[in-house]
Design a protein around this motif. Sequence first.
Motif, mmCIF file in Angstrom:
data_model
loop_
_atom_site.group_PDB
_atom_site.id
_atom_site.type_symbol
_atom_site.label_atom_id
_atom_site.label_comp_id
_atom_site.label_asym_id
_atom_site.label_seq_id
_atom_site.Cartn_x
_atom_site.Cartn_y
_atom_site.Cartn_z
ATOM 1 N N ALA A 125 0.976 -1.439 -0.049
ATOM 2 C CA ALA A 125 -0.339 0.303 -0.015
ATOM 3 C C ALA A 125 0.716 1.172 -0.209
ATOM 4 O O ALA A 125 1.860 1.950 0.472
ATOM 5 N N CYS A 126 0.046 2.034 -0.259
ATOM 6 C CA CYS A 126 0.715 3.826 -0.394
ATOM 7 C C CYS A 126 1.407 4.115 1.153
ATOM 8 O O CYS A 126 0.320 3.849 2.457
ATOM 9 N N PRO A 133 -4.770 0.212 5.230
ATOM 10 C CA PRO A 133 -4.876 -0.925 5.263
ATOM 11 C C PRO A 133 -5.445 -1.350 5.503
ATOM 12 O O PRO A 133 -6.441 -2.126 5.707
ATOM 13 N N SER A 134 -5.103 -1.270 7.264
ATOM 14 C CA SER A 134 -5.810 -1.771 8.317
ATOM 15 C C SER A 134 -7.129 -1.694 8.555
ATOM 16 O O SER A 134 -7.822 -2.015 9.087
ATOM 17 N N VAL A 147 3.445 -3.800 3.494
ATOM 18 C CA VAL A 147 5.034 -3.035 2.970
ATOM 19 C C VAL A 147 4.182 -1.638 2.951
ATOM 20 O O VAL A 147 3.441 -2.098 2.136
ATOM 21 N N ARG A 148 4.312 -0.634 3.127
ATOM 22 C CA ARG A 148 4.346 0.252 2.579
ATOM 23 C C ARG A 148 5.284 1.545 2.138
ATOM 24 O O ARG A 148 6.154 1.624 2.590
ATOM 25 N N VAL A 183 -2.553 -1.833 -2.837
ATOM 26 C CA VAL A 183 -3.255 -0.947 -3.621
ATOM 27 C C VAL A 183 -3.025 0.023 -3.499
ATOM 28 O O VAL A 183 -2.094 0.679 -3.506
ATOM 29 N N GLY A 184 -3.731 0.669 -4.725
ATOM 30 C CA GLY A 184 -3.653 2.345 -4.727
ATOM 31 C C GLY A 184 -5.139 3.025 -3.937
ATOM 32 O O GLY A 184 -6.053 2.641 -4.026
ATOM 33 N N HIS A 185 -5.118 4.004 -4.662
ATOM 34 C CA HIS A 185 -5.289 4.806 -4.096
ATOM 35 C C HIS A 185 -5.817 6.296 -4.479
ATOM 36 O O HIS A 185 -4.633 6.885 -5.392
#
Length: 306
Positions: A125-126, A133-134, A147-148, A183-185
Amino acid sequence: MDNAVGSSSLLKSSTQFTKTNSAASSSIFGYQLNLSEKKLTHLRQAIYLRNNPALSLKASMDSPRVTQELADTKQRNTSGTQNGNDLFNEMKHRFLSFKRHKYQENLEHFQNLAKSQAPKVLVIACADSRVCPSNILGFQPGDAFVVRNVANLVPPFETGPTETKAALEFSVNTLEVENILVVGHSCCGGIHALMSMPDEDNSRSFIRKWVVTGKNAKVNTKAAASNLSFDLQCRHCEKESINLSLLNLISYPWIEERVSKGLLSIHGGYYDFVNCTFEKWSLDYKATSSKKESDGYSLVSREFWS
């Protein structure tokens, strides 16, 4: 002449003061030494002002202003310290709340986690503070290996080492996760930086040197959405970069092997925090001898959560 004599006496006394206290100073690790140096500095300043009446007068006239400046500085520092204390006091209360209501009420679960972990999913994730994400996906301790990084990018296997590659290696080869979710946003600053930078960029910026990992996503976006506004191009690239990362995952031999054997699935996700929606899709990959990347994969099982 009197001033010179007086100055000499003061210097002599200050030197004697320093010598007398040198032994005691060293015995308490320099604290008294620092204090003596301060006193000596004050003595020297007094001598200098005594020999320069004009400067002494100016200093006395400036004294209220200097005093006010010191007071203002102290107030700012105190305010900053207070804000910092408030922040960590809030963290303290959150932690103690977690301990009482989560840890102690699920003690057996956390004791098992202390021995080992077996998450089913790796989430990439970013680092954006708005995209936890959690929090968004409801992961509990032990559910996901996370991992971000900036712009949730996965570099291809051939490039040099990064913390993202280390996380991939550990989670896939050691923890044997069954899923990888990138996961993008919306409103991603990293993608905005990528879309804004010139094609030939020699900047020493760490941000630019990292987001260039997604340059193919930018190229694809320019080709497919050049008629759109810059903001919409960025939105397009936010999703395109996720798909690029999914393909880059396949460039890792041990990931490609496990995907081919059906032991590992790869997914993309897009969180729009403006409207609070989430899109999810999967990569359907089949090993092929074709040189065309598009011949070996397709995007399937697209879902829209709103």
